[in-house]
Scaffold this motif. Structure first.
Motif, PDB file in Angstrom:
ATOM      1  N   ASN A  83       0.790  -1.000   0.098  1.00  0.00           N
ATOM      2  CA  ASN A  83      -0.031   0.172  -0.188  1.00  0.00           C
ATOM      3  C   ASN A  83       0.911   1.190  -0.147  1.00  0.00           C
ATOM      4  O   ASN A  83       0.413   2.773  -0.547  1.00  0.00           O
ATOM      5  CB  ASN A  83      -0.979  -0.178   1.344  1.00  0.00           C
ATOM      6  CG  ASN A  83      -2.705  -1.480   1.296  1.00  0.00           C
ATOM      7  OD1 ASN A  83      -2.801  -1.097  -0.440  1.00  0.00           O
ATOM      8  ND2 ASN A  83      -2.542  -1.259   2.506  1.00  0.00           N
ATOM      9  N   ASP A  84       1.797   1.311   0.375  1.00  0.00           N
ATOM     10  CA  ASP A  84       2.765   2.399   0.365  1.00  0.00           C
ATOM     11  C   ASP A  84       3.785   2.883  -0.606  1.00  0.00           C
ATOM     12  O   ASP A  84       4.751   3.255  -0.302  1.00  0.00           O
ATOM     13  CB  ASP A  84       3.840   1.887   1.547  1.00  0.00           C
ATOM     14  CG  ASP A  84       4.287   1.269   2.242  1.00  0.00           C
ATOM     15  OD1 ASP A  84       4.027   0.280   1.268  1.00  0.00           O
ATOM     16  OD2 ASP A  84       5.661   1.557   2.180  1.00  0.00           O
ATOM     17  N   TYR A  86       2.846   2.642  -4.228  1.00  0.00           N
ATOM     18  CA  TYR A  86       1.704   2.989  -5.493  1.00  0.00           C
ATOM     19  C   TYR A  86       2.239   4.601  -6.197  1.00  0.00           C
ATOM     20  O   TYR A  86       1.612   4.300  -7.774  1.00  0.00           O
ATOM     21  CB  TYR A  86       0.190   3.179  -4.747  1.00  0.00           C
ATOM     22  CG  TYR A  86      -0.491   1.732  -5.090  1.00  0.00           C
ATOM     23  CD1 TYR A  86      -1.526   1.472  -6.044  1.00  0.00           C
ATOM     24  CD2 TYR A  86      -0.414   1.494  -3.910  1.00  0.00           C
ATOM     25  CE1 TYR A  86      -1.980   0.146  -5.630  1.00  0.00           C
ATOM     26  CE2 TYR A  86      -0.461  -0.072  -3.767  1.00  0.00           C
ATOM     27  CZ  TYR A  86      -2.011  -0.350  -4.756  1.00  0.00           C
ATOM     28  OH  TYR A  86      -2.406  -1.256  -4.997  1.00  0.00           O
ATOM     29  N   ARG A  98       1.226   2.475  -9.323  1.00  0.00           N
ATOM     30  CA  ARG A  98      -0.629   2.240  -9.339  1.00  0.00           C
ATOM     31  C   ARG A  98      -0.872   2.601 -10.588  1.00  0.00           C
ATOM     32  O   ARG A  98      -1.629   1.443 -11.146  1.00  0.00           O
ATOM     33  CB  ARG A  98      -0.703   3.915  -7.841  1.00  0.00           C
ATOM     34  CG  ARG A  98      -2.089   4.763  -9.293  1.00  0.00           C
ATOM     35  CD  ARG A  98      -2.208   5.954  -8.766  1.00  0.00           C
ATOM     36  NE  ARG A  98      -2.503   5.625  -7.314  1.00  0.00           N
ATOM     37  CZ  ARG A  98      -1.887   6.310  -6.476  1.00  0.00           C
ATOM     38  NH1 ARG A  98      -0.447   7.044  -7.261  1.00  0.00           N
ATOM     39  NH2 ARG A  98      -2.040   6.100  -4.799  1.00  0.00           N
ATOM     40  N   ASN A 133      -5.976   3.061  -4.295  1.00  0.00           N
ATOM     41  CA  ASN A 133      -5.737   4.289  -3.504  1.00  0.00           C
ATOM     42  C   ASN A 133      -4.446   2.682  -3.054  1.00  0.00           C
ATOM     43  O   ASN A 133      -3.821   2.755  -2.003  1.00  0.00           O
ATOM     44  CB  ASN A 133      -5.924   4.947  -2.339  1.00  0.00           C
ATOM     45  CG  ASN A 133      -6.163   6.438  -3.415  1.00  0.00           C
ATOM     46  OD1 ASN A 133      -4.793   6.781  -3.903  1.00  0.00           O
ATOM     47  ND2 ASN A 133      -7.611   7.076  -3.683  1.00  0.00           N
ATOM     48  N   ASN A 134      -5.017   1.365  -2.699  1.00  0.00           N
ATOM     49  CA  ASN A 134      -4.706   0.551  -2.092  1.00  0.00           C
ATOM     50  C   ASN A 134      -5.103  -0.077  -2.593  1.00  0.00           C
ATOM     51  O   ASN A 134      -5.598  -0.745  -3.349  1.00  0.00           O
ATOM     52  CB  ASN A 134      -5.277   0.910  -0.999  1.00  0.00           C
ATOM     53  CG  ASN A 134      -7.025   0.575  -0.327  1.00  0.00           C
ATOM     54  OD1 ASN A 134      -7.020  -0.167  -0.843  1.00  0.00           O
ATOM     55  ND2 ASN A 134      -7.194   1.995  -0.084  1.00  0.00           N
ATOM     56  N   THR A 135      -4.612  -1.488  -1.971  1.00  0.00           N
ATOM     57  CA  THR A 135      -4.310  -3.079  -2.915  1.00  0.00           C
ATOM     58  C   THR A 135      -5.918  -3.649  -2.810  1.00  0.00           C
ATOM     59  O   THR A 135      -6.333  -4.389  -4.113  1.00  0.00           O
ATOM     60  CB  THR A 135      -3.249  -3.877  -2.026  1.00  0.00           C
ATOM     61  OG1 THR A 135      -2.281  -3.609  -2.230  1.00  0.00           O
ATOM     62  CG2 THR A 135      -3.897  -5.469  -2.775  1.00  0.00           C
TER      63      THR A 135
END
Length: 221
Positions: A83-84, A86, A98, A133-135
């Motif tokens: 998540n950090d 992207y 991303r 923005n996240n997995t």
């Protein structure tokens, strides 16, 4: 047919001694014993090759099978994107994780484009990717895209595969091919960009899953 030929044919006795069938069940061999009574010769053995009728898989079925198979590895690869990371990119000219991961997650929808439209014109329909923005969001997008593409890989669309499909931006033609080629291209793009994502993750020292066999991480190398 001459009399002697008819008579000689009637004196031939054939007896099947056995058969050997391959694992697929499509071709088998019969061992035949042939005895000619009229000539009083010994038995003659020969092999008769027989092809059994088998249904050929349609193109739609092949595409669906490939989509299902490739989705297993693609799902594994997308699910491990941190998540950090992207906004990370290996080079200023490279896509960010991303952009790359989002593109992979959306690619099954190109199957839908191929089978429900005749072209995609970026001049009138600019590409606006979904913002991930996240997995969790990434995986949701991939699963929805997968369902979307799979929905159109049905028998009724087999006849559409020979129809033309075009990718353009106004007068500039990027690609002009059949809808079958477009579906195939979409599947190839999933594989291609998934491998690219694997390189990105490797550079971040993240263990990656194997695609067509175990990866070095899975082998403990």
């Amino acid at each position: 047919m001459p009399k002697n030929v008819r008579k000689r044919t009637s004196l031939v006795r054939l007896r099947t001694l056995g058969s050997i069938e391959n694992q697929g069940g499509k071709i088998f061999f019969k061992i035949i014993k042939c005895t000619d009574i009229g000539l009083s010769v010994g038995p003659i053995f020969f092999v008769l090759l027989i092809k059994k009728t088998a249904r050929i898989m349609s193109m739609i079925e092949m595409y669906l099978k490939e989509l299902e198979q490739e989705s297993l590895t693609t799902r594994k690869m997308l699910s491990i994107v941190p998540n950090d990371k992207y906004d990370w990119q290996p080079h200023p000219k490279s896509m960010t994780i991303r952009s790359l991961a989002t593109h992979i997650a959306e690619l099954p929808t190109w199957i839908t484009l191929a089978l429900t439209t005749d072209e995609l014109d970026f001049a009138s329909a600019p590409y606006n990717p979904v913002m991930i923005n996240n997995t969790n969001e990434l995986m949701d997008l991939f699963e929805k895209s997968l369902v979307d593409g799979r929905t159109h890989l049905v028998a009724e669309n087999e006849e559409k595969l020979s129809e033309p499909w075009t990718l353009r931006s106004g007068d500039e033609i990027f690609m002009k091919q059949t809808k079958a080629e477009t579906v195939h291209h979409s599947l190839c793009q999933i594989i291609h960009h998934r491998a690219q994502l694997g390189v990105f993750l490797r550079l971040l020292d993240i263990p990656i899953p194997g695609s067509y066999g175990p990866s070095a991480d899975e082998m403990g190398l």
